[in-house]
Design a protein around this motif. Structure first.
Motif, PDB file in Angstrom:
ATOM      1  N   GLY A 206      -6.686  -1.022   4.443  1.00 57.83           N
ATOM      2  CA  GLY A 206      -7.914  -1.144   3.826  1.00 57.83           C
ATOM      3  C   GLY A 206      -8.803  -2.629   3.215  1.00 57.83           C
ATOM      4  O   GLY A 206      -9.157  -3.311   2.896  1.00 57.83           O
ATOM      5  N   LEU A 207      -8.373  -1.923   1.149  1.00 61.69           N
ATOM      6  CA  LEU A 207      -9.363  -2.057   0.335  1.00 61.69           C
ATOM      7  C   LEU A 207      -7.952  -3.711   0.446  1.00 61.69           C
ATOM      8  O   LEU A 207      -8.960  -5.065   0.207  1.00 61.69           O
ATOM      9  N   LEU A 208      -7.024  -4.287   0.949  1.00 65.08           N
ATOM     10  CA  LEU A 208      -5.704  -5.166   0.845  1.00 65.08           C
ATOM     11  C   LEU A 208      -6.504  -6.134   1.109  1.00 65.08           C
ATOM     12  O   LEU A 208      -6.922  -7.621   1.200  1.00 65.08           O
ATOM     13  N   ALA A 209      -7.152  -5.719   2.077  1.00 66.57           N
ATOM     14  CA  ALA A 209      -8.163  -6.696   3.429  1.00 66.57           C
ATOM     15  C   ALA A 209      -8.903  -7.135   2.762  1.00 66.57           C
ATOM     16  O   ALA A 209      -9.339  -8.488   2.656  1.00 66.57           O
ATOM     17  N   VAL A 210      -9.891  -6.773   1.982  1.00 65.75           N
ATOM     18  CA  VAL A 210     -10.899  -7.384   0.971  1.00 65.75           C
ATOM     19  C   VAL A 210     -10.201  -8.453  -0.092  1.00 65.75           C
ATOM     20  O   VAL A 210     -11.048  -8.756  -0.683  1.00 65.75           O
ATOM     21  N   LEU A 211      -9.220  -7.276  -0.506  1.00 61.98           N
ATOM     22  CA  LEU A 211      -8.705  -8.625  -1.996  1.00 61.98           C
ATOM     23  C   LEU A 211      -7.711  -9.464  -1.638  1.00 61.98           C
ATOM     24  O   LEU A 211      -8.003 -10.908  -2.384  1.00 61.98           O
ATOM     25  N   ASP A 212      -7.078  -9.248  -0.708  1.00 57.48           N
ATOM     26  CA  ASP A 212      -6.226 -10.259  -0.400  1.00 57.48           C
ATOM     27  C   ASP A 212      -5.170 -11.091  -1.763  1.00 57.48           C
ATOM     28  O   ASP A 212      -5.099 -12.464  -1.524  1.00 57.48           O
ATOM     29  N   PRO A 213      -4.455  -9.705  -2.122  1.00 57.24           N
ATOM     30  CA  PRO A 213      -3.600 -10.199  -3.362  1.00 57.24           C
ATOM     31  C   PRO A 213      -2.375 -11.132  -3.088  1.00 57.24           C
ATOM     32  O   PRO A 213      -1.848 -11.052  -1.765  1.00 57.24           O
ATOM     33  N   ASP A 214      -1.614 -11.330  -3.712  1.00 56.27           N
ATOM     34  CA  ASP A 214      -0.416 -11.578  -3.355  1.00 56.27           C
ATOM     35  C   ASP A 214       0.378 -10.218  -2.871  1.00 56.27           C
ATOM     36  O   ASP A 214       1.489 -10.016  -2.653  1.00 56.27           O
ATOM     37  N   ALA A 215       0.659  -9.686  -3.926  1.00 50.75           N
ATOM     38  CA  ALA A 215       1.457  -7.911  -4.038  1.00 50.75           C
ATOM     39  C   ALA A 215       0.744  -6.932  -4.918  1.00 50.75           C
ATOM     40  O   ALA A 215      -0.022  -7.386  -5.056  1.00 50.75           O
ATOM     41  N   VAL A 216       1.169  -5.981  -4.364  1.00 48.32           N
ATOM     42  CA  VAL A 216       1.321  -4.828  -5.087  1.00 48.32           C
ATOM     43  C   VAL A 216       1.623  -4.305  -6.114  1.00 48.32           C
ATOM     44  O   VAL A 216       3.144  -4.225  -5.343  1.00 48.32           O
ATOM     45  N   VAL A 217       1.488  -3.984  -7.371  1.00 46.72           N
ATOM     46  CA  VAL A 217       2.388  -3.287  -8.453  1.00 46.72           C
ATOM     47  C   VAL A 217       1.938  -1.012  -8.311  1.00 46.72           C
ATOM     48  O   VAL A 217       1.068  -1.057  -8.903  1.00 46.72           O
ATOM     49  N   LEU A 218       2.919  -0.789  -7.823  1.00 43.50           N
ATOM     50  CA  LEU A 218       2.697   0.784  -7.878  1.00 43.50           C
ATOM     51  C   LEU A 218       3.540   1.772  -9.375  1.00 43.50           C
ATOM     52  O   LEU A 218       5.054   1.789  -9.953  1.00 43.50           O
ATOM     53  N   GLY A 219       2.749   1.843  -9.700  1.00 45.61           N
ATOM     54  CA  GLY A 219       2.622   2.517 -11.290  1.00 45.61           C
ATOM     55  C   GLY A 219       2.651   3.907 -11.413  1.00 45.61           C
ATOM     56  O   GLY A 219       2.085   4.610 -10.587  1.00 45.61           O
ATOM     57  N   ALA A 247       3.556  -7.652   5.795  1.00 47.81           N
ATOM     58  CA  ALA A 247       4.220  -8.629   5.135  1.00 47.81           C
ATOM     59  C   ALA A 247       4.167  -8.314   3.838  1.00 47.81           C
ATOM     60  O   ALA A 247       5.137  -8.775   2.939  1.00 47.81           O
ATOM     61  N   LEU A 248       3.190  -8.048   2.988  1.00 44.91           N
ATOM     62  CA  LEU A 248       2.738  -7.519   1.305  1.00 44.91           C
ATOM     63  C   LEU A 248       3.400  -6.903   0.702  1.00 44.91           C
ATOM     64  O   LEU A 248       3.484  -5.922   1.057  1.00 44.91           O
ATOM     65  N   PRO A 249       4.326  -7.546  -0.218  1.00 43.19           N
ATOM     66  CA  PRO A 249       5.243  -7.282  -1.241  1.00 43.19           C
ATOM     67  C   PRO A 249       4.653  -5.333  -2.042  1.00 43.19           C
ATOM     68  O   PRO A 249       3.245  -5.796  -2.570  1.00 43.19           O
ATOM     69  N   ILE A 250       5.239  -4.087  -2.098  1.00 44.45           N
ATOM     70  CA  ILE A 250       4.785  -3.341  -3.059  1.00 44.45           C
ATOM     71  C   ILE A 250       5.573  -2.794  -3.910  1.00 44.45           C
ATOM     72  O   ILE A 250       6.735  -2.874  -2.940  1.00 44.45           O
TER      73      ILE A 250
END
Length: 273
Positions: A206-219, A247-250
């Protein structure tokens, strides 16, 4: 300019320190448990850690600190993950203790800056950085620069409402927030990293539908669990996301738990160059 920078990563359970060069390469490390007793006790412990680098010619100090940090380096809001922390003038107090220039940002923003400049986010323009450890945090970078937002909270996701009820409260006290379900204490209480990862993945959809970034980095510390957590995040996200986003990279953080130290060191360098 010497090209050596000290970095601090202040957390609810430990304070980590590092000495790094101008590229963010960590040369030395130190850490102590985070003391109870509020901001003064925490900063005293942090300054003692930095004393271990006193023989080095350090140009500046970068700090990743929990809570919402204003441009003056003061904590304007914080949860009970670190009791008595709200209101602490981190930059001013550490500058007085050390005599050095000090740059201060939220701890997850320090992680994000490190990953955006020297880690998994460096190949992407706009990135949502997510940290899962004692708490849940988020930050946004665009072209390697931090987005602050109007109130200093851009990218934060700990307090997203979720349908599940957490076994432990969020730092703010509620149990229907993402942090109450997906952070380390919740996983420790349930022993279910895959379940926590699934909740985070659905929230990201849901959040990425709002932000629409190129990628997510999880740390963060929980991300070090590896596949049981990361695979669950990715699978839940792909199942729930809008088709253009699936297909957005996580990506796992490339710098691991050093990310906030690298970011803080690079911010220290930026402050004096």
């Amino acid at each position: 300019m010497t090209g050596l920078y000290a970095a601090l990563d202040i957390g609810g359970t430990k304070i980590a320190a590092a000495l790094a060069d101008g590229d963010g390469t960590v040369l030395r490390r130190a850490r102590v448990p985070t003391p109870r007793g509020g901001g003064t006790a925490v900063l005293d412990a942090a300054a003692r850690l930095l004393d271990g680098f006193a023989a080095e010619d350090v140009a500046a100090i970068g700090v990743g600190a929990p809570g919402v940090v204003d441009p003056a380096g003061r904590v304007v809001s914080a949860t009970d993950v670190l009791p008595g922390w709200a209101g602490t003038p981190v930059r001013e107090a550490l500058a007085e203790r050390t005599g050095l220039p000090v740059a201060v940002v939220n701890d997850v923003r320090a992680m994000a800056y490190g990953e955006a400049r020297a880690g998994a986010g460096a190949a992407f323009r706009r990135v949502l950085h997510v940290s899962v450890g004692t708490g849940v945090g988020g930050a946004l970078t665009t072209a390697g620069e931090l987005e602050r937002g109007a109130h200093g909270t851009a990218g934060e996701l700990a307090h997203l409402l979720v349908p599940e009820r957490g076994p432990v409260p969020c730092g703010c006290g509620r149990r229907d927030h993402l942090e109450a379900v997906a952070a380390g204490p919740a996983i420790a209480a349930t022993g279910d990293p895959a379940g926590a990862g699934g909740v985070l993945g659905r929230a990201l959809a849901g959040l990425l539908a709002v932000l629409d970034p190129d990628a997510v980095v999880l740390g963060g510390g929980v991300a070090q669990i590896g596949a049981p957590f990361l695979d669950a995040v990715t699978a839940a996200f792909r199942a729930e996301a809008l088709p253009p986003l699936r297909a957005l990279p996580i990506l796992p953080a490339a710098l691991g738990t050093d990310a906030p130290l690298v970011g803080a060191a690079l911010l220290a360098k930026r402050a004096v160059t």
